[in-house]
Design a protein around this motif. Structure first.
Motif, PDB file in Angstrom:
ATOM      1  N   LEU A1376       0.808  -1.226   0.000  1.00 40.07           N
ATOM      2  CA  LEU A1376       0.000   0.000   0.000  1.00 40.07           C
ATOM      3  C   LEU A1376       0.842   1.277   0.000  1.00 40.07           C
ATOM      4  N   PRO A1377       2.002   1.343   0.659  1.00 36.99           N
ATOM      5  CA  PRO A1377       2.779   2.604   0.613  1.00 36.99           C
ATOM      6  C   PRO A1377       3.274   2.972  -0.777  1.00 36.99           C
ATOM      7  N   VAL A1378       3.386   2.004  -1.686  1.00 34.18           N
ATOM      8  CA  VAL A1378       3.923   2.308  -3.023  1.00 34.18           C
ATOM      9  C   VAL A1378       2.961   1.938  -4.145  1.00 34.18           C
ATOM     10  N   PHE A1379       1.797   1.389  -3.804  1.00 32.21           N
ATOM     11  CA  PHE A1379       0.825   1.013  -4.839  1.00 32.21           C
ATOM     12  C   PHE A1379      -0.575   1.046  -4.235  1.00 32.21           C
ATOM     13  N   PRO A1380      -1.510   1.683  -4.903  1.00 33.04           N
ATOM     14  CA  PRO A1380      -1.386   2.439  -6.164  1.00 33.04           C
ATOM     15  C   PRO A1380      -0.863   3.851  -5.907  1.00 33.04           C
ATOM     16  N   MET A1381      -0.270   4.431  -6.930  1.00 36.57           N
ATOM     17  CA  MET A1381       0.241   5.794  -6.860  1.00 36.57           C
ATOM     18  C   MET A1381      -0.230   6.540  -8.115  1.00 36.57           C
ATOM     19  N   ALA A1382      -0.869   7.666  -7.873  1.00 31.66           N
ATOM     20  CA  ALA A1382      -1.401   8.440  -9.012  1.00 31.66           C
ATOM     21  C   ALA A1382      -0.295   8.972  -9.887  1.00 31.66           C
ATOM     22  N   SER A1383       0.868   9.232  -9.312  1.00 34.25           N
ATOM     23  CA  SER A1383       1.974   9.762 -10.112  1.00 34.25           C
ATOM     24  C   SER A1383       2.505   8.756 -11.105  1.00 34.25           C
ATOM     25  N   VAL A1384       2.188   7.488 -10.896  1.00 35.95           N
ATOM     26  CA  VAL A1384       2.653   6.442 -11.816  1.00 35.95           C
ATOM     27  C   VAL A1384       1.514   5.990 -12.706  1.00 35.95           C
ATOM     28  N   SER A1385       0.414   5.599 -12.073  1.00 34.61           N
ATOM     29  CA  SER A1385      -0.719   5.071 -12.836  1.00 34.61           C
ATOM     30  C   SER A1385      -1.995   5.645 -12.227  1.00 34.61           C
ATOM     31  N   PRO A1386      -2.556   6.709 -12.790  1.00 39.88           N
ATOM     32  CA  PRO A1386      -3.731   7.350 -12.183  1.00 39.88           C
ATOM     33  C   PRO A1386      -4.951   6.452 -12.132  1.00 39.88           C
ATOM     34  N   GLU A1387      -5.082   5.515 -13.051  1.00 42.93           N
ATOM     35  CA  GLU A1387      -6.286   4.704 -13.111  1.00 42.93           C
ATOM     36  C   GLU A1387      -6.232   3.492 -12.192  1.00 42.93           C
ATOM     37  N   SER A1388      -5.082   3.152 -11.666  1.00 43.14           N
ATOM     38  CA  SER A1388      -4.967   1.931 -10.847  1.00 43.14           C
ATOM     39  C   SER A1388      -5.705   2.077  -9.523  1.00 43.14           C
ATOM     40  N   GLY A1389      -5.578   3.241  -8.890  1.00 40.44           N
ATOM     41  CA  GLY A1389      -6.223   3.435  -7.592  1.00 40.44           C
ATOM     42  C   GLY A1389      -7.726   3.343  -7.686  1.00 40.44           C
ATOM     43  N   PRO A1390      -8.374   4.129  -8.552  1.00 40.48           N
ATOM     44  CA  PRO A1390      -9.832   4.006  -8.661  1.00 40.48           C
ATOM     45  C   PRO A1390     -10.273   2.601  -9.050  1.00 40.48           C
ATOM     46  N   GLN A1391      -9.509   1.956  -9.881  1.00 41.69           N
ATOM     47  CA  GLN A1391      -9.869   0.588 -10.273  1.00 41.69           C
ATOM     48  C   GLN A1391      -9.910  -0.334  -9.072  1.00 41.69           C
ATOM     49  N   LEU A1392      -8.890  -0.279  -8.238  1.00 45.11           N
ATOM     50  CA  LEU A1392      -8.855  -1.123  -7.039  1.00 45.11           C
ATOM     51  C   LEU A1392      -9.939  -0.718  -6.049  1.00 45.11           C
ATOM     52  N   ASP A1393     -10.143   0.584  -5.889  1.00 47.69           N
ATOM     53  CA  ASP A1393     -11.151   1.054  -4.939  1.00 47.69           C
ATOM     54  C   ASP A1393     -12.534   0.562  -5.345  1.00 47.69           C
ATOM     55  N   LYS A1394     -12.823   0.617  -6.630  1.00 51.94           N
ATOM     56  CA  LYS A1394     -14.126   0.156  -7.116  1.00 51.94           C
ATOM     57  C   LYS A1394     -14.261  -1.361  -6.914  1.00 51.94           C
ATOM     58  N   ALA A1395     -13.195  -2.075  -7.224  1.00 52.28           N
ATOM     59  CA  ALA A1395     -13.249  -3.534  -7.071  1.00 52.28           C
ATOM     60  C   ALA A1395     -13.470  -3.910  -5.604  1.00 52.28           C
ATOM     61  N   MET A1396     -12.833  -3.202  -4.681  1.00 54.23           N
ATOM     62  CA  MET A1396     -12.985  -3.525  -3.268  1.00 54.23           C
ATOM     63  C   MET A1396     -14.387  -3.184  -2.789  1.00 54.23           C
ATOM     64  N   ASP A1397     -14.953  -2.069  -3.271  1.00 54.21           N
ATOM     65  CA  ASP A1397     -16.312  -1.728  -2.862  1.00 54.21           C
ATOM     66  C   ASP A1397     -17.300  -2.793  -3.329  1.00 54.21           C
ATOM     67  N   GLN A1398     -17.142  -3.241  -4.544  1.00 53.36           N
ATOM     68  CA  GLN A1398     -18.029  -4.296  -5.049  1.00 53.36           C
ATOM     69  C   GLN A1398     -17.834  -5.594  -4.264  1.00 53.36           C
ATOM     70  N   PHE A1399     -16.611  -5.899  -3.938  1.00 51.39           N
ATOM     71  CA  PHE A1399     -16.333  -7.115  -3.186  1.00 51.39           C
ATOM     72  C   PHE A1399     -16.979  -7.070  -1.798  1.00 51.39           C
ATOM     73  N   ILE A1400     -16.833  -5.938  -1.105  1.00 51.42           N
ATOM     74  CA  ILE A1400     -17.398  -5.808   0.245  1.00 51.42           C
ATOM     75  C   ILE A1400     -18.915  -5.885   0.195  1.00 51.42           C
ATOM     76  N   GLU A1401     -19.498  -5.335  -0.851  1.00 51.37           N
ATOM     77  CA  GLU A1401     -20.954  -5.338  -0.964  1.00 51.37           C
ATOM     78  C   GLU A1401     -21.500  -6.739  -1.167  1.00 51.37           C
TER      79      GLU A1401
END
Length: 1438
Positions: A1376-1401
């Motif tokens: 988590l301290p080095v991934f995801p990072m918007a400075s490297v891949s802006p779309e990775s963070g939202p992608q993971l956040d969305k996947a985790m929200d769907q998983f928790i639901e």
């Protein structure tokens, strides 16, 4: 063969050899006429010979009487030579037998005469003729009978004349007519009349005696005569007569004559007179028994002559005199007298004594002692008195049943609680109204059984040392000793006397005078001596203990004269053990005798063991089949262990038994414990009672045991454990298995338990562990049962606190693991955890993981300072738990078998469970893997197992680990790494020392050269000038070294590479591999598949697995922090110690020593850490130089210089590298994960030829992520996440900082700046400058990798499969301290956040949902890092 037929044949050929043949068959029977078969042969033969001399049965005698007599004399004279007494006895026995034959023949002749006279006369003519015929026959028979009687009388005369027949026996048995014919009586008629008168007077006339109730004068005079001539009393100090026995005899002779006269004058009843004599004897028994023995010696009731004029035998023990003899024979030897015969002893005296016993309801003590004294001295026989003693034979069984009923009642009483039996408390008012008392029932007098006089006489016999009659009673009624325990005291008293000389001569120890002697006391006038004690004779035995004013002395000092004395240790087998059989476990009643017996037994066992000629001590190799060892093993089984439960609170006996029992192997000891626990308590009534009592006591102690009651209960617990360890420890272990919080208090309460107690406790623990009826796992089939976890934890705490023998537990673990019982590995885990303080798979912080890159001391201080390090409590230091565990493993050769079994269990545990879920299998693998790491940490800790012992005594060759034992290569290299590190550290220190000496030598030469320049002489300067140039080169090297030392934690590969390359060029023929590593190349070949060996090469593979973070990144800051912390504690302890030493409070002053110990411990650890850091710094310098030298040869067989290879070849090399190096190692531990990430960076920054860094990172961060995630356990997933975190950290730094990227991708070689070959799209060697990957392109590559990672984790979460989801979230949390990072891949963070929200639901599994929510919350907290707008960085083309 028919004797009659043979003898008749001999008679028919008497003159021609028949006589000799007849003599031959009679020699053997004549030699043993008392034998029944010989007696039959003699009777048959001589009857046949006698009949052959008579005419009544033969028309013509075939032998004459003189021939028969001559033959008989010849036979008796020619018997085999024996002792004269034996020969005379045989002749006398034959004479009695011959007299019986003469009487039988004489009787038959008389019957024939009567038959001839009873013929009835006939009435007719035929009858008259028949009468004439019968009359003539009768006359002829009468004539033959008279002739035969004369023949018989002649034979008897001759045999009497020759002394073959006894006249007395003839008069007793032969007819009066025959006696008259032989001349033994003068006249037959006169003899018969005299016989009639004698019989009439004997049987039909009644003597009238004076009875006491009729006239008492004679009896009074008799009493006065006896009491007035007793003489002086026996000595009160010794019990012996103060005058010789001959003087007593002279005084007793006239006394008896007067008594005899009184009896005759007053016509006293002899039985009543004897009764009075016995009464007076009983009253004066203790002071004048010798006078009455002398008096009775002149009476008609005197003892036989065989008891009088006997020369006493020597009382000194003769070696081997008792070997091979029965107890009766041994006692006969000890009596110094011939054995009694059936005719000895006065039956009248015995009957009078018997009537006295019958008269008394409860016979007094002196009557028993009187009877025992008379039996011992031979005046009466026990057999004659025995029938008068109660109870009768028919009632003895009733007495036994009464004893058994008493035992049952005692058992019932022991089972009941005294509090439960108490009456309930009243809850009424304080002044209740008086209630009318209930009428008291009149108790009916209980019917009392008759006293057991047989037991009373037995006690008296044992008191006086009359062993043979006493042991006869004990053999007949063995339960007497149970119902009357005082019998056991007397038998022990006898055995004490028997072993006393042997003990004094064998056990040479100084003994104190004891506490029975009075001591002087201080009074008003000074030291006052105690008043002397007054001696007093007593009938009681054993002698009562002395009081403050009286010393008791047994009245009969000669009671020990007939006791067999042991002259050698072997006599314990022949004398003591047969006597001990009579009392069995009641030997416990005298602990002092038991201790002496046990010490002699230990000495006896040691005498049967081989002795080391150097140490003069018994060697460990002992043969349990030796007769002496078998004998004492039987004694332990039958007497000593059954006796121990009856000894309450005596640790000395327990220690003495342990000193003997420890001489046997563990298996033999534990067979005894098993029998003790399961069978011995059921074998005896007293033990059944004690079992119930001990069970109730132990459960009561365990109920009351707590931290507040340890001090008060530790003593009672120890006393119970001394005597009944099986019962107490069985209950304790059962309670601990049910309540795990009880383990700590039980261990603290065992502070006073003996070594034997702990040995029994270990047996009880292993017995519980090996119980096949208990389930070892829970219903899931994987997790360990609670009872096993509790017991394993208790075992570890026990061995940490107390120095018990660890060998049985370790052997048990090895055997169980060998048998496939994976659950027993928990015992090993708890042992290492509790004893050595090494926690399995600890949860380490980042700071601790960094500290783990240091040396052993820093690692301990970082994670276990309070359990193993400097902060360990001084009281725990003395326990030496880790060193004891290591010593037990190494000394018993168990370290390697246990290591192999644990490593094999790690590989096979998941395949031995049936249909367990993947989650449980992963947990099982983690626990087994944790124990392996824990065990390796134990073996590689220098304070536990010295490194040289680990290398030589524990480890086999590397190839054997893999080929023979089937251990996988990564684990084999993990096992061997500490040995290699130790060798390379020694090589590094040696190299450093050589460089220091060379630097000093160079400095000396430089100074000499400079001094030569200042002097006018040029010769010296010309001599020294060549050294200047060399010194300059050396000085350049020397100047390079401090930069490495000063920047130990920085990356200074440029300088090291330059120095290393220069060395490599200077000596091109030198081998690049260290000899310590090259020696393992053949072993590595046995370990690896052929394609792996060919691809990576033994040099690179060995180097990779030999290195660790210890060699790459010494944690200098952690050393500084720990040293500073310890110095602060050191100053605090100095202050506390100073305050305590100056304090006026004694209790506070006593704490100064503990503060002083802590201060010294802190100081020693500060020095250790300082020295350790110096060594690690030297090791790192040595390692970097070595890597710079070796890197040129790692992959030289893949990439010869000047050749371009396709990408497939590079990919194949990296596949092997990742599969057999990076992936298996990064999953082992967090430290290995850090090492793998660091090693890849080191290989890149050093410009390793043939290593394509870009492809390596691409494979690590590619599609293999999903595969690895699925196959990982939880612990492996955390380690893999840490590895990925390290890799992504390096990539992110290069992504964010172009100068750092450029700096880390080039180095100086020979003064030239060269770019590293790792970052090029297609690997070329040598690399053209334009092939290097520019920073903007590198940023795109990293962005691609981040997208791959995001997609991989998203797919894992969306699969819904447990292991994919669980491990993916764990790895995501780690990176988590080095991934995801918007400075490297802006779309990775939202992608993971969305996947985790769907998983928790959607997720319904609780554990996964909780884990997902935790990661989602952490991810959202870092939203500013992965959701921030991307700032475009202008690309700059280099």
């Amino acid at each position: 063969m028919d004797v009659v037929t043979s003898v008749k044949g001999f008679i028919s050929t008497w003159r021609s050899g028949g006589e000799a043949n007849c003599r031959d068959i009679l020699l053997v029977p004549h030699s043993n006429p008392s034998d029944p078969q010989c007696r039959d042969v003699l009777t048959t033969t001589y009857n046949t010979l006698l009949f052959s001399t008579l005419t009544a049965w033969n028309s013509k005698p075939t032998l004459s009487s003189d021939v028969l007599v001559a033959f008989l004399r010849n036979v008796l004279d020619n018997l085999p030579s024996t002792s004269s007494s034996t020969k005379s006895t045989n002749v006398s026995t034959f004479g009695d037998l011959f007299i019986d034959m003469i009487w039988s023949i004489s009787t038959e002749l008389d019957e024939m005469t009567q038959d001839g006279q009873s013929t009835n006369p006939g009435t007719d003519k035929a009858g008259a003729e028949k009468q004439n015929t019968d009359s003539s026959k009768a006359n002829q028979t009468k004539k033959n009978v008279e002739t035969d009687k004369k023949t018989i009388s002649g034979i008897v005369k001759w045999l009497l004349e020759y002394g073959i027949l006894s006249p007395v026996s003839c008069r007793e048995r032969l007819d009066s007519s025959l006696l008259e014919a032989t001349g033994l009586i003068p006249d037959k008629n006169t003899f018969e009349r005299k016989e009639i008168r004698t019989r009439t007077g004997l049987f039909y006339k009644q003597n009238k005696f004076n009875l006491l109730r009729e006239q008492s004068e004679g009896y009074s005079k008799l009493t006065i005569e006896l009491t007035s001539n007793l003489g002086p009393s026996h000595s009160l100090a010794t019990g012996r007569s103060i005058e010789p026995f001959s003087v007593t005899l002279e005084r007793a002779r006239p006394v008896w004559e007067k008594v005899h006269g009184i009896i005759g004058y007053f016509d006293l009843d002899l039985n009543r007179a004897l009764d009075i004599i016995l009464d007076v004897l009983s009253v004066h028994l203790s002071t004048h028994y010798s006078f009455f023995i002398a008096l009775l010696s002149f009476s008609p009731w005197r003892r036989p002559e065989s008891f009088e004029d006997v020369t006493p035998m020597s009382t000194d023990p003769v070696p081997e005199q008792y070997a091979g003899k029965s107890l009766d024979e041994i006692l006969s030897l000890a009596r110094h007298r011939p054995p009694q015969t059936d005719t000895e002893g006065s039956r009248v005296l015995a009957q009078v004594l018997g009537f006295k016993f019958t008269y008394y309801q409860v016979p007094p003590k002196d009557l028993y002692s009187t009877a025992a004294l008379l039996i011992r001295e031979g005046f009466i026989r026990l057999e004659d008195l025995y029938s008068h003693l109660s109870p009768a034979e028919a009632d003895v069984e009733n007495a036994h049943n009464a004893y058994l009923r008493e035992v049952r009642s005692r058992i019932s009483a022991a089972k009941m609680s005294q509090l439960a039996m108490a009456a309930p408390l009243e809850s009424g008012p304080s002044n209740p109204k008086p209630q009318p008392s209930a009428p008291v029932e009149q108790k009916k007098p209980e019917s009392t059984d008759p006293p057991n006089q047989k037991a009373g006489i037995l006690i008296a016999l044992l008191s006086l040392g009359a062993l043979q009659p006493a042991f006869w009673i004990m053999s007949k009624y063995p339960w007497f000793v149970d119902a009357h325990p005082e019998i056991a005291d007397l038998v022990i008293r006898i055995m004490k006397v028997s072993i006393s000389p042997l003990y004094d001569s064998t056990i040479t120890r100084e003994r104190s005078t004891g506490f029975t002697e009075p001591r002087s006391r201080y009074g008003a006038t000074g030291l006052v001596k105690p008043p002397p004690r007054k001696a007093c004779l007593t009938l009681w035995a054993p002698t009562p203990p002395s009081t403050s004013a009286t010393d008791f002395v047994f009245f009969f000092p000669d009671w020990s004269d007939q006791i067999p004395v042991c002259g050698s240790l072997d006599d314990l087998m022949h004398v003591i053990e047969p006597i001990m059989k009579f009392i069995g476990l009641h030997v416990s009643r005298d602990p002092s005798f038991l201790s002496k017996f046990l010490r002699l037994g230990r000495t006896h066992i040691l005498s049967a063991s081989p002795v080391d000629p150097i140490t003069k001590k018994p060697s460990e190799e002992s043969n349990d089949e030796h007769p002496i060892r078998q004998f004492w093993y039987k004694v332990l089984r039958l007497y000593l262990l059954p006796a121990l439960p009856l000894i309450r609170g005596n640790a000395v006996c327990t220690v003495d038994i342990w000193n003997m029992i420890k001489l046997y192997e563990t298996t033999a000891r534990w067979r005894l414990y098993g029998e003790w626990k399961s069978a011995i308590y059921k074998s005896h009534p007293e033990l059944r009672i004690r079992e119930v009592q001990a069970d109730r006591e132990s459960k009561g102690f365990l109920r009351r045991l707590s931290h507040n009651t340890i001090d008060s209960l530790s003593g009672p617990v120890a006393k119970l454990a001394h005597s009944n360890p099986c019962i107490f420890f069985s209950n304790a272990v059962n309670q601990i298995m049910a309540y795990d919080n009880l383990a700590n208090v039980v261990i603290q309460a065992l502070r006073h338990v003996t070594i034997m107690g702990f040995d029994v406790l270990v047996y009880i623990i292993l017995d519980a562990l090996s119980n096949p009826n208990k389930e070892r796992v829970k219903d899931d089939g994987v997790n360990t049962s609670d009872w096993l976890q509790s017991l394993a934890s208790f075992t570890g705490m026990l061995f940490r606190r107390y120095s018990s023998d660890l060998t049985p537990v370790l052997k048990y673990i090895v055997h169980q693991l060998y048998a496939g019982q994976t659950t027993e590995i928990i015992v090993l885990r708890e042992l290492i955890w509790k004893m050595a303080g090494i926690e399995p798979l600890p949860s380490l912080s980042d700071s601790q993981i960094i500290s783990m890159a240091g040396g052993p001391a820093l690692r301990i201080e970082a994670i276990a300072s309070t359990t193993r390090g400097a902060r360990l409590d001084p009281s725990d230091v003395s326990l030496r738990g880790p060193s004891r565990l290591g010593k037990a493993l190494v000394d018993n050769s168990l370290a390697l078998p246990l290591l192999i079994q644990v490593a094999q269990q790690r590989q096979s545990s998941i395949f031995r469970t049936n249909e367990a879920p993947l989650k449980s299998l992963a947990s099982l693998f983690d626990s087994t893997h944790g124990v392996l790491l824990q065990y390796l940490e134990l073996l590689t800790t220098p304070s536990v197992v010295p490194p040289e012992d680990y290398a030589t005594k524990v480890l086999p060759p590397l190839g054997e680990l893999g080929a023979t034992y089937g251990i996988c290569a990564p684990v084999c290299m993990q096992i061997i790494r500490p040995v290699l590190q130790q060798k390379l550290l020694a090589a590094a220190l040696e190299s450093q020392e050589k460089e220091r000496l060379a630097s000093e030598e160079t400095e000396k030469r430089l100074k000499a050269a400079l001094a030569a320049k200042r002097e006018p002489s040029a010769s010296q300067s010309r001599v020294a000038s060549p050294a200047i140039g060399s010194s300059g080169n050396t000085d350049t090297t020397a100047e390079a070294k401090p930069s490495v030392a000063d920047n130990a934690t920085a990356t200074t590969e440029d300088i090291v590479m330059e120095a290393a390359d220069s060395v490599a060029v200077a000596t091109p023929t030198e081998s690049p591999w260290l000899p310590e590593l090259s020696a393992l190349f053949d072993e590595v070949k046995k370990l690896l598949p052929q394609h792996v060996y060919d691809s990576l090469g033994p040099g690179f593979y060995t180097t990779f697995w030999q290195l660790s973070t210890y060699d790459l990144s010494p944690p200098g800051s952690k050393y500084d922090d720990e040293v500073a912390a310890l110095k602060q504690l050191l100053r605090q302890e100095e202050a506390k110690c100073s305050i305590a030493e100056k304090s006026t409070d004694r209790a506070k002053r006593s704490t100064a020593q503990s503060h002083r110990i802590r201060r010294e411990r802190y100081s020693s650890y500060v020095q250790t850490l300082t020295q350790e850091y110096k060594e690690q710094t030297a090791s790192r310098q040595f390692t970097l130089k070595r890597l710079a030298r070796e890197k040129q040869h790692w992959f030289s067989h893949w990439y010869p210089k000047g050749t371009v290879y396709p990408t497939k070849r590079s990919s194949a090399l990296l596949d092997v590298f990742l599969e057999h190096c990076i992936t298996p190692r990064c999953l082992l531990s967090p430290m290995d994960a850090d090492f793998c990430a660091q090693f890849i960076k080191v290989m890149h920054t050093q410009g390793t030829p043939g290593f394509h860094t870009l492809s390596c990172y691409d494979k690590i961060l590619g599609d293999q992520l999903k595969v690895i995630l699925f196959s990982c356990s939880e612990y492996e997933a955390r380690n893999y996440g840490r590895f990925l975190s390290g890799v992504l950290t390096d990539l992110y730094k290069w992504h964010q900082d172009e100068p750092m990227y450029i700096q880390d991708n080039r180095s100086k070689v020979g003064g030239k700046s060269m770019q590293h070959t790792g970052f090029q799209p297609r690997y070329l060697w040598p690399m053209p400058p334009e092939a290097f990957l520019k920073w903007p392109l590198y940023q795109k590559v990293v962005r691609k990798w981040y997208k791959k990672i995001a997609n991989a984790f998203t797919e894992c979460v969306q699969t819904g499969e447990f292991m994919h989801v669980y491990n993916a979230i764990i790895v995501l949390k780690e990176i988590l301290p080095v991934f995801p990072m918007a400075s490297v891949s802006p779309e990775s963070g939202p992608q993971l956040d969305k996947a985790m929200d769907q998983f928790i639901e959607k997720e319904e599994r609780g554990d996964l949902k909780i884990l997902g929510k935790a990661y989602s919350a952490a991810l959202k907290r870092r939203e500013s890092f992965w959701a921030s707008p991307v700032t475009k960085v202008p690309t700059k083309v280099l």
